[in-house]
Design a protein around this motif. Sequence first.
Motif, PDB file in Angstrom:
ATOM      1  N   VAL A   9       0.863  -1.178   0.000  1.00 30.09           N
ATOM      2  CA  VAL A   9       0.000   0.000   0.000  1.00 30.09           C
ATOM      3  C   VAL A   9       0.901   1.229   0.000  1.00 30.09           C
ATOM      4  CG1 VAL A   9      -1.928  -1.182   1.123  1.00 30.09           C
ATOM      5  CG2 VAL A   9      -0.215   0.000   2.520  1.00 30.09           C
ATOM      6  N   ALA A  10       0.328   2.370  -0.305  1.00 29.77           N
ATOM      7  CA  ALA A  10       1.116   3.602  -0.397  1.00 29.77           C
ATOM      8  C   ALA A  10       1.919   3.871   0.875  1.00 29.77           C
ATOM      9  CB  ALA A  10       0.201   4.787  -0.713  1.00 29.77           C
ATOM     10  N   ALA A  11       1.366   3.541   2.021  1.00 29.61           N
ATOM     11  CA  ALA A  11       2.061   3.783   3.293  1.00 29.61           C
ATOM     12  C   ALA A  11       3.330   2.944   3.443  1.00 29.61           C
ATOM     13  CB  ALA A  11       1.111   3.498   4.460  1.00 29.61           C
ATOM     14  N   ASP A  12       3.506   1.902   2.629  1.00 25.84           N
ATOM     15  CA  ASP A  12       4.696   1.055   2.687  1.00 25.84           C
ATOM     16  C   ASP A  12       5.876   1.651   1.927  1.00 25.84           C
ATOM     17  OD1 ASP A  12       3.449  -1.094   4.101  1.00 25.84           O
ATOM     18  OD2 ASP A  12       2.589  -1.828   2.215  1.00 25.84           O
ATOM     19  N   GLU A  13       5.619   2.574   1.026  1.00 20.77           N
ATOM     20  CA  GLU A  13       6.652   3.008   0.086  1.00 20.77           C
ATOM     21  C   GLU A  13       7.920   3.520   0.771  1.00 20.77           C
ATOM     22  OE1 GLU A  13       7.245   6.035  -3.688  1.00 20.77           O
ATOM     23  OE2 GLU A  13       5.232   5.289  -3.244  1.00 20.77           O
ATOM     24  N   THR A  62       4.550   1.544 -11.058  1.00 18.36           N
ATOM     25  CA  THR A  62       4.503   0.876 -12.360  1.00 18.36           C
ATOM     26  C   THR A  62       4.137  -0.599 -12.279  1.00 18.36           C
ATOM     27  OG1 THR A  62       6.248   2.388 -13.098  1.00 18.36           O
ATOM     28  CG2 THR A  62       5.860   0.441 -14.458  1.00 18.36           C
ATOM     29  N   TYR A  63       4.612  -1.300 -11.275  1.00 18.65           N
ATOM     30  CA  TYR A  63       4.496  -2.755 -11.222  1.00 18.65           C
ATOM     31  C   TYR A  63       3.622  -3.213 -10.060  1.00 18.65           C
ATOM     32  CZ  TYR A  63       8.551  -2.167 -14.223  1.00 18.65           C
ATOM     33  OH  TYR A  63       9.390  -1.779 -15.220  1.00 18.65           O
ATOM     34  N   GLN A  64       3.346  -4.500 -10.036  1.00 18.72           N
ATOM     35  CA  GLN A  64       2.668  -5.086  -8.888  1.00 18.72           C
ATOM     36  C   GLN A  64       3.719  -5.259  -7.788  1.00 18.72           C
ATOM     37  OE1 GLN A  64       0.547  -8.670  -9.818  1.00 18.72           O
ATOM     38  NE2 GLN A  64      -0.664  -7.699 -11.414  1.00 18.72           N
ATOM     39  N   VAL A  65       3.428  -4.737  -6.614  1.00 13.49           N
ATOM     40  CA  VAL A  65       4.396  -4.773  -5.518  1.00 13.49           C
ATOM     41  C   VAL A  65       3.769  -5.480  -4.324  1.00 13.49           C
ATOM     42  CG1 VAL A  65       5.828  -3.387  -3.964  1.00 13.49           C
ATOM     43  CG2 VAL A  65       5.456  -2.620  -6.325  1.00 13.49           C
ATOM     44  N   TRP A  66       4.558  -6.387  -3.745  1.00 14.06           N
ATOM     45  CA  TRP A  66       4.152  -7.082  -2.532  1.00 14.06           C
ATOM     46  C   TRP A  66       5.221  -6.865  -1.476  1.00 14.06           C
ATOM     47  CZ3 TRP A  66       3.494  -9.409  -7.313  1.00 14.06           C
ATOM     48  CH2 TRP A  66       2.175  -9.689  -7.665  1.00 14.06           C
ATOM     49  N   VAL A  67       4.802  -6.866  -0.228  1.00  8.31           N
ATOM     50  CA  VAL A  67       5.747  -6.765   0.877  1.00  8.31           C
ATOM     51  C   VAL A  67       5.659  -8.014   1.736  1.00  8.31           C
ATOM     52  CG1 VAL A  67       5.735  -4.236   0.948  1.00  8.31           C
ATOM     53  CG2 VAL A  67       4.141  -5.517   2.386  1.00  8.31           C
ATOM     54  N   ALA A  68       6.780  -8.320   2.359  1.00 12.94           N
ATOM     55  CA  ALA A  68       6.834  -9.369   3.370  1.00 12.94           C
ATOM     56  C   ALA A  68       6.730  -8.664   4.709  1.00 12.94           C
ATOM     57  CB  ALA A  68       8.145 -10.139   3.268  1.00 12.94           C
ATOM     58  N   GLU A  69       5.677  -8.960   5.430  1.00  9.39           N
ATOM     59  CA  GLU A  69       5.449  -8.330   6.725  1.00  9.39           C
ATOM     60  C   GLU A  69       5.779  -9.319   7.828  1.00  9.39           C
ATOM     61  OE1 GLU A  69       1.383  -7.220   8.659  1.00  9.39           O
ATOM     62  OE2 GLU A  69       1.937  -5.590   7.288  1.00  9.39           O
ATOM     63  N   ALA A  70       6.684  -8.924   8.702  1.00  7.72           N
ATOM     64  CA  ALA A  70       7.097  -9.779   9.822  1.00  7.72           C
ATOM     65  C   ALA A  70       6.182  -9.528  11.012  1.00  7.72           C
ATOM     66  CB  ALA A  70       8.546  -9.483  10.186  1.00  7.72           C
ATOM     67  N   ASP A  71       6.406 -10.301  12.050  1.00 11.06           N
ATOM     68  CA  ASP A  71       5.655 -10.121  13.291  1.00 11.06           C
ATOM     69  C   ASP A  71       5.682  -8.651  13.707  1.00 11.06           C
ATOM     70  OD1 ASP A  71       5.290 -12.888  13.403  1.00 11.06           O
ATOM     71  OD2 ASP A  71       7.135 -13.176  14.534  1.00 11.06           O
ATOM     72  N   GLY A  72       4.587  -8.155  14.171  1.00  9.12           N
ATOM     73  CA  GLY A  72       4.506  -6.772  14.618  1.00  9.12           C
ATOM     74  C   GLY A  72       4.295  -5.777  13.499  1.00  9.12           C
ATOM     75  N   GLY A  73       4.107  -6.255  12.279  1.00  5.95           N
ATOM     76  CA  GLY A  73       3.824  -5.358  11.161  1.00  5.95           C
ATOM     77  C   GLY A  73       5.045  -4.752  10.491  1.00  5.95           C
ATOM     78  N   GLU A  74       6.240  -5.164  10.890  1.00  9.14           N
ATOM     79  CA  GLU A  74       7.455  -4.616  10.284  1.00  9.14           C
ATOM     80  C   GLU A  74       7.607  -5.136   8.855  1.00  9.14           C
ATOM     81  OE1 GLU A  74      12.276  -4.507  11.095  1.00  9.14           O
ATOM     82  OE2 GLU A  74      10.998  -5.778  12.319  1.00  9.14           O
TER      83      GLU A  74
END
Length: 164
Positions: A9-13, A62-74
């Motif tokens: 999401v935008a907040a991850d950038e 531009t692209y599809q972006v995914w994040v790996a979120e660890a425990d605690g939302g990091e």
Amino acid sequence: MTILIRAAVAADEDRVVELSLRAWEPVFASMRAVVGPALFRQLFTEDWRRYQEKDVRRAFGTYQVWVAEADGGEVAGFTAVDLPEGEPHGEIFMIAVDPAHQGRGVGSRLTNHAVESMRTAGRQLAIVNTGGDPGHAPARATYEKAGFTSLPSEQYFLLLDPAK
């Protein structure tokens, strides 16, 4: 450690930019050592961080972006996948894991997720490019572990003297 792969999401950038710069610092140092400072400046400018930040921010738009979120939302890592319209392939454009989370399978999870997203999109071929320098060795190991086959190639550079 539990890892959740989710759409960025935008907040991850900003967090992704920060972790990417930490993750790629040794990679850029390795590339600089291989090609030398003059060629490195031509390829990435004097400030590789600004160059890379711009590339990561472009990936978000531009692209599809995914994040790996660890425990605690990091946010522990991310991947950006290009699915060009009308093409039979998809490409992992970018992937990075925060150094604090490296060596724990996060890169493999992101790689596998990227491959599955390509398969789900009906693509028949997954592509990823990476460097042959020592700094990219962990990336090469991750891609080989995921089943990618390397096609060795060489890329040559020559600094041109404008006075000649």
